[in-house]
Design an enzyme around this catalytic site. Structure first.
Site: not given
Ligand code: NAP
Length: 255
Positions: A19, A39, A62, A88, A153, A157, A186, A188
């Site tokens: 995202i 990171r 973060v 995010n 979680y 949230k 999503v 991802t």
């Molecule tokens: N995917 C879904 O279905 C979904 C649904 C509802 C909500 N969300 C929310 O949407 C957001 C993004 O999700 P996503 O699906 O895009 O996840 P993702 O594909 O796992 O990407 C997560 C991103 O966050 C970064 N990140 C994780 N831990 C971190 C830390 N401690 N410090 C800095 N950066 C960090 C990761 O980079 P690095 O690991 O390289 O640091 C990556 O860029 C999250 O808040 C998640 O809870 C996702």
């Protein structure tokens, strides 16, 4: 009132994939300067290389206050105060309630609630001083309803949405809006990890596991990261929407 486009200084956390990468691309398409935080510097640089507008890579965890402060200082030195904050970065962790350890609980709260709080606290003074700001926290459908196996979680949230609502009320007359976007499943890497976990736990194929997540949403498919990014952009261009949690969940939560 929808505002005419103007280049703003944006900070997107978790911008290296999923995202966050889609949000960075959407904001850059509108001509904004985007600071990419995560990171892994290499992964952030790969995203930066695809953006059509100026970008800066600010590697940081973060949950590490010193690294976050250094990232803000770097952005301010380069471009001035952050005007658009998209908090995010986040991650899930599943366990039945009675098997949720203190460690999992603390990790979920730290990453998904305390970290966004610290980003807001750090970004707000510069926005208020400039008389304009946009804050968008990427929460989740589980900020609005509970789901089995994700108590920590979901609590984090829900807390993030509470943070957004309180901040929006406090900042309403300052030119700063604060909203959440609440996605369902999503497409991802985070969802791919969920798919792998379901497949591992149940013995089903990954395709079956992915299809079962898609079926949980009324529209019968996963959400595209670009669809979430479009909702984030809406919160950036519209100054009258504040204190909201915008559902981008294929119809799961009706509110
Ligand atoms: N995917 C879904 O279905 C979904 C649904 C509802 C909500 N969300 C929310 O949407 C957001 C993004 O999700 P996503 O699906 O895009 O996840 P993702 O594909 O796992 O990407 C997560 C991103 O966050 C970064 N990140 C994780 N831990 C971190 C830390 N401690 N410090 C800095 N950066 C960090 C990761 O980079 P690095 O690991 O390289 O640091 C990556 O860029 C999250 O808040 C998640 O809870 C996702």
């Amino acid at each position: 009132m929808t505002e005419p486009p103007r280049s703003r200084t944006c900070l997107v956390t978790g911008a290296s994939r999923g995202i966050g990468a889609a949000v960075a691309a959407r904001l850059a398409d509108d001509g904004h300067r985007v600071a990419l935080l995560g990171r892994e510097a290499g992964a952030l640089e790969a995203v930066a290389a695809t953006l059509p507008s100026p970008s800066v890579v600010v590697p940081a965890d973060v949950t590490d206050a010193e690294q976050v402060e250094a990232a803000f200082v770097r952005i301010e030195r380069e471009w001035g105060p952050v005007e658009v904050l998209v908090s995010n970065a986040g991650s899930g962790g599943a366990a039945p309630l009675v098997e949720t350890t203190d460690e999992l609980w603390a990790r979920m709260i730290e990453l998904n609630l305390t970290a966004p709080f610290r980003f807001l606290r750090r970004a707000v003074p510069g926005m208020v001083a400039g008389g304009w700001g946009r804050i968008v926290v990427v929460a989740s459908v589980v900020a609005k309803r509970g789901e089995a196996q994700v108590a920590a979680y979901s609590a984090a949230k829900h807390g993030a949405l509470g943070l957004v609502r309180a901040a929006a009320a406090e900042l309403a007359r300052t030119g700063v809006t604060v909203n959440a976007v609440c996605p369902g499943y999503v497409d991802t890497p985070m969802t791919e990890a969920t798919v792998a976990a379901i497949a591992g736990r149940t013995g089903r194929s990954e395709d079956d596991a992915r299809a079962s997540l898609a079926r949980r949403q009324p529209i019968g498919r996963l959400i595209d990261p670009a669809e979430v990014a479009e909702a984030v952009r809406f919160c950036v261009v519209n100054g009258a929407v504040t204190g909201q949690g915008l559902n981008v969940d294929g119809g799961t939560v009706q509110s």
